[in-house]
Motif scaffolding. Structure first.
Motif, mmCIF file in Angstrom:
data_model
loop_
_atom_site.group_PDB
_atom_site.id
_atom_site.type_symbol
_atom_site.label_atom_id
_atom_site.label_comp_id
_atom_site.label_asym_id
_atom_site.label_seq_id
_atom_site.Cartn_x
_atom_site.Cartn_y
_atom_site.Cartn_z
ATOM 1 N N MET A 89 -7.841 0.376 -3.276
ATOM 2 C CA MET A 89 -7.905 1.842 -3.377
ATOM 3 C C MET A 89 -8.353 2.458 -2.041
ATOM 4 S SD MET A 89 -7.316 4.327 -5.368
ATOM 5 C CE MET A 89 -7.652 6.061 -5.566
ATOM 6 N N PHE A 90 -9.319 1.777 -1.393
ATOM 7 C CA PHE A 90 -9.830 2.274 -0.111
ATOM 8 C C PHE A 90 -8.728 2.326 0.934
ATOM 9 C CE2 PHE A 90 -11.405 1.067 4.127
ATOM 10 C CZ PHE A 90 -12.144 2.198 4.418
ATOM 11 N N GLY B 172 0.649 11.256 3.762
ATOM 12 C CA GLY B 172 -0.517 11.959 4.285
ATOM 13 C C GLY B 172 -0.150 12.974 5.351
ATOM 14 N N GLN B 173 0.821 12.615 6.195
ATOM 15 C CA GLN B 173 1.255 13.524 7.252
ATOM 16 C C GLN B 173 1.877 14.784 6.673
ATOM 17 O OE1 GLN B 173 3.787 11.710 10.185
ATOM 18 N NE2 GLN B 173 4.451 13.664 11.020
ATOM 19 N N ILE B 174 2.726 14.602 5.681
ATOM 20 C CA ILE B 174 3.370 15.757 5.053
ATOM 21 C C ILE B 174 2.340 16.610 4.313
ATOM 22 C CG2 ILE B 174 4.967 16.435 3.212
ATOM 23 C CD1 ILE B 174 6.740 14.118 4.048
ATOM 24 N N LEU C 90 -7.211 5.484 2.930
ATOM 25 C CA LEU C 90 -7.290 5.450 4.390
ATOM 26 C C LEU C 90 -5.918 5.691 5.007
ATOM 27 C CD1 LEU C 90 -9.210 4.950 6.778
ATOM 28 C CD2 LEU C 90 -8.604 2.521 6.648
ATOM 29 N N ALA C 91 -4.881 5.106 4.422
ATOM 30 C CA ALA C 91 -3.519 5.276 4.936
ATOM 31 C C ALA C 91 -3.064 6.731 4.812
ATOM 32 C CB ALA C 91 -2.560 4.356 4.186
ATOM 33 N N ILE D 290 -6.218 2.645 13.375
ATOM 34 C CA ILE D 290 -6.277 2.499 11.913
ATOM 35 C C ILE D 290 -4.961 1.934 11.383
ATOM 36 C CG2 ILE D 290 -6.500 3.743 9.725
ATOM 37 C CD1 ILE D 290 -8.372 5.699 11.150
ATOM 38 N N ASN D 291 -3.849 2.338 11.993
ATOM 39 C CA ASN D 291 -2.554 1.785 11.576
ATOM 40 C C ASN D 291 -2.502 0.275 11.794
ATOM 41 O OD1 ASN D 291 -0.715 3.586 10.357
ATOM 42 N ND2 ASN D 291 -0.425 4.658 12.288
#
Length: 313
Positions: free
Chosen positions: A1-2, A271-273, A6-7, A251-252
């Motif tokens: 889940m973390f 996340g970006q969108i 994070l992603a 992070i990626n």
């Protein structure tokens, strides 16, 4: 889940970085200078991160002689793409500045995979990938073209000219996304050569910084505007675009190792969108506030589904 959260967060970071750099441009005037500052801050951040980790900064000299020249030049594409995003943001808004490069990245990454360019692993086209591209194109149409069609009902001749200019900027955004895909492919190979994704990211940021220093010298012929944000008491956060960019890369790297490349790309894209929608909907970071329509949200969901088919299969 973390890792999932994070992603998604790292994707939102990318959208916020673009908004921050667009605000930095308002103080330094030049998009090239704004990009240079962002890349330079990224270099400092990545250098400190590597030093804290205890790894040496140096790269063996024999690698420069034994590797193809293109493997060291990914930062040039990143510098051009970041500068383009800064130019696009006030022209297209947060959402379109995110999705046009995504379209370019998707198309170019498929070409790179299909032909194995830049020493990448070759993946041939399949029906799932072709269907995925169609979904991405439909998503772009829903998010942009239908909105333009509605605007045409009450446009003057001047506004029609502005709409044509918007489509020119959208094409520029697609090309910027293609450069980002090339940069990712090159940096992936560089990471393998250096056995360190952090060092690959630092090389990319360093090359991008040098490229932008030269471009600023040629185009602007002056670096004095770098003081303007301080003179005008600009908010502190306009300086952190490079830190967010460096964090995005680091992070990626962690996420790809934890959940794989495909899931990382999909979740980061979501996340970006989401981040770009929030920035535009609420006018965050002093950006232009523009209400997001439900048809746009649906179009972006269709885009995510298309990228999912392309990246997973």
């Amino acid at each position: 889940m973390f890792t999932i959260l994070l992603a998604i967060s790292v994707g939102a970071i990318f959208a916020v970085q673009t908004a921050i750099n667009a605000q930095l441009r308002k103080f330094v005037i030049s998009p090239f200078l704004a990009s240079m500052i962002s890349f330079a801050v990224g270099v400092i951040f990545l250098t400190i991160t590597i030093l804290i980790s205890g790894s040496p900064l140096g790269i063996p000299l024999d690698l420069f002689l034994s590797q193809p020249i293109f493997i060291w030049l990914g930062g040039i594409g990143g510098a051009i793409a970041l500068t383009t995003n800064i130019l696009l943001f006030p022209k297209l808004g947060s959402v379109q500045t995110s999705i046009m490069p995504i379209l370019g990245m998707t198309l170019m990454s498929m070409l790179i995979d299909n032909y194995g360019w830049f020493n990448s692993i070759q993946y041939s086209f399949g029906l799932n990938r072709i269907f995925g591209v169609l979904l991405v194109l439909i998503g772009v149409f829903l998010a942009i073209a239908i909105q333009d069609k509605q605007n045409e009902q009450h446009t003057s001749q001047t506004n029609k000219k502005n709409m044509l200019n918007q489509w020119i900027w959208r094409i520029v955004g697609i090309m910027a996304g293609m450069l980002l895909a090339i940069q990712i492919a090159i940096n992936g190979q560089l990471g393998k050569v250096l056995h360190s994704s952090s060092h690959a990211a630092l090389v990319s940021f360093f090359v991008g910084t040098i490229t932008l220093i030269i471009i600023v010298g040629i185009m602007d012929r002056s670096y004095t505007n770098i003081k303007e944000p301080i003179k005008q008491s600009a908010p502190w956060w306009i300086w952190i675009g490079g830190i967010l960019g460096g964090s995005y890369v680091l992070i990626n790297v962690y996420l790809v190792d934890q959940i794989g490349n495909g899931q990382t790309v999909i979740l980061a894209l979501f996340g970006q969108i989401t981040g770009s929608l929030m920035v535009e909907q609420f006018g965050l970071l002093n950006s232009l506030k523009n209400r997001v329509k439900p048809i746009q949200i649906f179009g972006l969901i269709v885009m995510v589904a298309g990228v999912f088919l392309i990246r997973i299969f």
